[in-house]
Design a protein around this motif. Structure first.
Motif, PDB file in Angstrom:
ATOM      1  N   LEU A  11      -6.648   6.872  -1.673  1.00 50.15           N
ATOM      2  CA  LEU A  11      -6.143   6.193  -0.280  1.00 50.15           C
ATOM      3  C   LEU A  11      -5.926   4.909  -0.420  1.00 50.15           C
ATOM      4  CD1 LEU A  11      -7.235   8.682   2.352  1.00 50.15           C
ATOM      5  CD2 LEU A  11      -4.958   9.432   0.899  1.00 50.15           C
ATOM      6  N   SER A  12      -6.327   4.286  -1.735  1.00 46.96           N
ATOM      7  CA  SER A  12      -6.091   2.996  -1.645  1.00 46.96           C
ATOM      8  C   SER A  12      -5.081   2.346  -2.308  1.00 46.96           C
ATOM      9  CB  SER A  12      -8.039   2.374  -2.435  1.00 46.96           C
ATOM     10  OG  SER A  12      -7.974   3.015  -3.471  1.00 46.96           O
ATOM     11  N   SER A  13      -4.130   3.356  -2.100  1.00 41.66           N
ATOM     12  CA  SER A  13      -3.526   2.972  -3.134  1.00 41.66           C
ATOM     13  C   SER A  13      -1.806   3.147  -2.404  1.00 41.66           C
ATOM     14  CB  SER A  13      -2.544   4.105  -4.632  1.00 41.66           C
ATOM     15  OG  SER A  13      -3.270   4.351  -5.655  1.00 41.66           O
ATOM     16  N   LEU A  14      -2.029   3.463  -0.977  1.00 37.06           N
ATOM     17  CA  LEU A  14      -1.213   3.271  -0.418  1.00 37.06           C
ATOM     18  C   LEU A  14      -1.135   2.053   1.232  1.00 37.06           C
ATOM     19  CD1 LEU A  14      -2.442   6.839   1.553  1.00 37.06           C
ATOM     20  CD2 LEU A  14      -0.902   6.497  -0.418  1.00 37.06           C
ATOM     21  N   ILE A  15      -0.435   1.531  -0.538  1.00 39.71           N
ATOM     22  CA  ILE A  15      -0.458  -0.387   0.564  1.00 39.71           C
ATOM     23  C   ILE A  15       0.592  -0.227   1.355  1.00 39.71           C
ATOM     24  CG2 ILE A  15      -0.866  -1.091  -2.188  1.00 39.71           C
ATOM     25  CD1 ILE A  15       1.557  -1.897  -2.745  1.00 39.71           C
ATOM     26  N   ASN A  33      -6.943  -2.931   0.336  1.00 37.85           N
ATOM     27  CA  ASN A  33      -5.218  -3.078  -0.359  1.00 37.85           C
ATOM     28  C   ASN A  33      -4.583  -2.586   1.096  1.00 37.85           C
ATOM     29  OD1 ASN A  33      -5.991  -3.455  -2.469  1.00 37.85           O
ATOM     30  ND2 ASN A  33      -5.625  -1.313  -3.344  1.00 37.85           N
ATOM     31  N   TRP A  34      -5.501  -2.607   2.203  1.00 38.64           N
ATOM     32  CA  TRP A  34      -4.721  -1.979   3.276  1.00 38.64           C
ATOM     33  C   TRP A  34      -4.338  -2.994   4.230  1.00 38.64           C
ATOM     34  CZ3 TRP A  34      -8.540   2.577   5.216  1.00 38.64           C
ATOM     35  CH2 TRP A  34      -7.860   3.741   4.307  1.00 38.64           C
ATOM     36  N   THR A  35      -3.233  -4.161   3.199  1.00 38.15           N
ATOM     37  CA  THR A  35      -3.089  -5.644   4.196  1.00 38.15           C
ATOM     38  C   THR A  35      -1.692  -5.135   5.388  1.00 38.15           C
ATOM     39  OG1 THR A  35      -1.804  -6.444   2.412  1.00 38.15           O
ATOM     40  CG2 THR A  35      -4.071  -7.322   2.417  1.00 38.15           C
ATOM     41  N   ILE A  88     -13.333  -5.799   5.943  1.00 43.67           N
ATOM     42  CA  ILE A  88     -12.094  -5.164   6.768  1.00 43.67           C
ATOM     43  C   ILE A  88     -11.703  -6.455   7.391  1.00 43.67           C
ATOM     44  CG2 ILE A  88     -13.860  -5.328   8.475  1.00 43.67           C
ATOM     45  CD1 ILE A  88     -12.744  -3.039   9.503  1.00 43.67           C
ATOM     46  N   GLY A  89     -12.406  -7.588   7.204  1.00 44.81           N
ATOM     47  CA  GLY A  89     -11.803  -9.407   7.716  1.00 44.81           C
ATOM     48  C   GLY A  89     -10.241  -8.785   7.121  1.00 44.81           C
ATOM     49  N   ASN A  90     -10.292  -9.017   5.654  1.00 47.20           N
ATOM     50  CA  ASN A  90      -9.071  -9.072   5.170  1.00 47.20           C
ATOM     51  C   ASN A  90      -7.499  -8.511   6.006  1.00 47.20           C
ATOM     52  OD1 ASN A  90     -10.553 -10.413   3.037  1.00 47.20           O
ATOM     53  ND2 ASN A  90     -10.128  -8.843   2.064  1.00 47.20           N
ATOM     54  N   LEU A  91      -7.971  -7.360   6.651  1.00 41.94           N
ATOM     55  CA  LEU A  91      -6.627  -6.684   7.380  1.00 41.94           C
ATOM     56  C   LEU A  91      -6.556  -7.215   8.406  1.00 41.94           C
ATOM     57  CD1 LEU A  91      -8.241  -2.858   7.376  1.00 41.94           C
ATOM     58  CD2 LEU A  91      -7.156  -4.332   5.859  1.00 41.94           C
TER      59      LEU A  91
END
Length: 686
Positions: free
Chosen positions: A188-192, A215-217, A237-240
């Motif tokens: 699921l990390s590919s679902l950018i 990758n879920w930016t 998670i802070g990158n979201l």
């Protein structure tokens, strides 16, 4: 030349006619597929009367159908059509240009067929709120144009297929409220492009991998609540930074809150309650300047409440930190313009007083400070909060008289007030009862239940004592109206004005020192479900008017000095002896067979008097013997009990024993005095 020209025109017309025939053939195939599905797997309904072979030429006008420009079907939308059936005989291969397939809000069952992957143009698949079972077919991974997949509120019980990671155009993935198991597939990390991911209310387990979420930016909403997820909250998670909504509540997460949460400057909702999280709350959380809801309840957080929470009150609306290990005082920096609507610090170790700055929070609806160590007088100034509906100060060290304000409209919307297990004294606050306007009206127009809560996703909860036991209300109905003043030191009588609080569902005045008669006006409380007046000094008869309370499910009048006949009525016939125990003057069902008024013979008076005197003499003799024999060991045990009370700060169990012993002693003395009066009255007659 003319012949050649005519031939060219004929060929040209033939070429133009070929696509039209192909389109017509494709449309006919689609129509036949729908008719077959209707005839074999759909409940008959007039809504689908247009789906007919005789109506092929109007395919694009069929109900629930939309077409492309070439006449082929682009959308099947049976949303909320009250249909039942299955997808077993729907051939998705027949719909090569179908982009939307929407069936939400019906009663479809069975499995999701694997041939759904053959409808290669699908962009939207919405099947939520049905009864589909079984697996999520891995063939969905073939739908490379898929943008929305919504399978919420079904009975799917498989793992999440890793093939979903191939649908790289997905922006909305909603699989919540099923019975899905297993871990979150790393694919699921590919679902950018994901903007919303809802996997809540399943049986998912394992950790939330940092590689999964990096990758879920583009993610705006992440809902993983009500699962069995373990591990810590990854700092990635802070990158979201586009995240607005984060709900990780009701899992088995552990560890501390990542410091980097302050990077999510757009975050409006943070809910991580009901986990095993621990440590101090990082001060960086106060940098979330868009935050409206902060729910940290039911964890193991410790330390002091951050004073900067008060500075967040201009945008924070819900602050829930119940059942943790917080110590110290409440923040004192709630300023003018405070937006808070709900604060819940129930079940911590907070102390001190309630800061007057809370009066700046004029939109407050819920204040729950129960089960702490607050030491203060009654905060009557909270009566200025015109929207306040719930006030719980139970199990603290509040004390003194409840002095009411001169304000005319005090607590006008209050529906729940719980002051139990404190040290309030004096008379019951009659003038406050007179102003509880919301308790004086019953809404007869309400057709569906309405719950307290600022938002639909966030319902207020609290612990209440009702019907003889403590319950946690996960959601609070607006019609739930209760007054709990039990386990205090109130004296005097029950003011008759309480009979005007006709919306009351629960009234608990037990374990006080109230006396005099029970007012008949309580018979006006027509929706009352629970009445507890036990362990007081009430005397006289039980008002007959209470028998008209047809909603009453729980009654406790035990350990008072009531006498006379027990009223009889539909609900009173359901109560057992324990509703009346400790009232030796009561008789009638269920304590005794009848409730006659026959005069007792003089002989019985004499015998009763002599027996009572003999009984009391034996009681006193036995009492002093036991006291002398147990003096040495009793002193040691008594000192141990006192030490235990002081060390635990919770002497309720001992207080209950003392109350019962005191009541029994007083009842014996009253019985002795009554017997002596009867004996003297008999002698005077002679």
């Amino acid at each position: 030349m003319t012949t050649s020209h005519s031939t060219f025109i004929y060929i040209l017309l033939l070429l133009f006619s070929l696509p039209l025939r192909i389109i017509t053939s494709s449309a006919r195939t689609e129509a036949e597929a729908l008719i077959k599905w209707k005839s074999t797997n759909l409940s008959s309904t007039s809504l689908l009367d247009s789906w007919s072979i005789s109506n092929l030429e109007n395919l694009c006008n069929w109900t629930f159908i939309a077409c492309n420009a070439d006449g082929t079907i682009s959308e099947i939308n049976l949303s909320n059509a009250t249909l039942s059936g299955s997808l077993d005989h729907l051939n998705f291969t027949s719909f090569p240009r179908l982009t939307s397939f929407i069936l939400n809000g019906n009663n479809f069952s069975g499995s999701i067929p694997s041939n759904i992957g053959n409808a290669s143009s699908l962009e939207v698949v919405v099947l939520f709120n049905n009864s589909f079972q079984g697996k999520i077919p891995s063939s969905i991974g073939k739908l490379r144009n898929l943008q929305t997949l919504d399978l919420r509120k079904n009975r799917l019980n498989s793992t999440i297929p890793s093939e979903l990671g191939l649908c790289t155009n997905l922006t909305h993935l909603a699989l919540a409220e099923n019975s899905l198991q297993g871990t979150l597939p790393i694919s699921l990390s590919s679902l950018i492009k994901l903007s919303q991911l809802a996997l809540s209310d399943n049986f998912l387990s394992g950790e939330v991998s940092s590689d999964l979420i990096t990758n879920w930016t583009e993610l705006i909403a992440l809902q993983l609540q009500n699962n069995y997820l373990t591990g810590s909250i990854p700092y990635q998670i802070g990158n979201l930074q586009n995240l607005l909504y984060l709900d990780l509540s009701r899992n088995n997460l552990r560890g501390a809150i990542p410091q980097c949460l302050d990077h999510m400057t757009k975050l409006q909702v943070l809910m991580i309650s009901y986990n095993n999280l621990s440590g101090d709350i990082p001060s960086s959380i106060c940098n979330l300047t868009s935050l409206r809801t902060l729910d940290l309840g039911e964890n193991n957080f410790k330390g002091e409440i951050l004073q900067c929470f008060g500075n967040m009150s201009d945008h924070l609306e819900v602050l829930d930190m119940h059942h943790n290990k917080f110590v110290g005082d409440l923040p004192t920096t709630f300023g003018i313009g405070c937006s808070l609507r709900s604060i819940n610090f129930h079940g911590n170790e907070l102390e001190g007083g309630i800061p007057r700055f809370l009066a700046n929070c004029q939109r407050l609806q819920v204040v729950d400070l129960g089960d702490n160590h607050f030491n203060d007088i009654f905060p009557v100034w909270l009566g200025n909060l015109s929207e306040l509906k719930v006030l719980s100060l139970r199990s603290n060290k509040f004390h003194g008289l409840i002095r009411t304000s001169r304000i005319e409209n005090m607590f006008p919307e209050l529906r729940i007030i719980d002051l139990s297990y404190n040290a309030f004294s004096g008379n019951l606050p009659t003038s406050m009862f007179q102003q509880l306007k919301a308790m004086m009206r019953v809404d007869q127009t309400m057709k569906a239940p309405i719950y307290l809560g600022v938002y639909s996703y966030c319902h207020d909860s609290m612990t209440v004592a009702t019907k003889g036991r403590e319950l946690e209300l996960v959601r609070i109905l607006t019609t739930y109206t209760t007054i709990d003043l039990s386990s205090n030191r109130f004296v005097g009588n029950i003011p008759s004005i309480m009979g005007e609080l006709i919306a009351l569902r629960v009234l608990n005045l037990s374990h006080n020192r109230l006396q005099d008669h029970i007012p008949p006006s309580l018979g006006n409380l027509s929706v009352l479900e629970s009445l507890d007046l036990s362990f007081n000094h009430f005397s006289g008869e039980i008002p007959q008017q209470l028998a008209s309370l047809t909603s009453l499910e729980f009654l406790n009048l035990s350990y008072n000095y009531l006498q006379g006949c027990i009223p009889q009525g539909p609900q009173f016939s359901t109560f057992q002896n324990n509703s009346y125990e400790g009232n030796v003057g009561l008789h009638g069902f269920p304590i005794s067979d009848g409730c006659g008024n026959d005069r007792v013979s003089e002989t019985n008076y004499t015998v009763s008097s002599l027996e009572d005197q003999e009984s009391n003499s034996e009681f006193l003799n036995d009492f002093w013997k036991a006291a002398l024999m147990g003096y040495g060991s009793g002193l040691c045990i008594g000192m141990s009990i006192i030490y235990f009370m002081i060390s635990t700060g919770n002497p309720r169990w001992l207080a209950r024993i003392i109350e019962q012993l005191e009541h029994k002693f007083i009842m014996r003395m009253r019985k002795k005095q009554r017997s002596q009066r009867n004996y003297r009255r008999r002698n005077n007659r002679f």
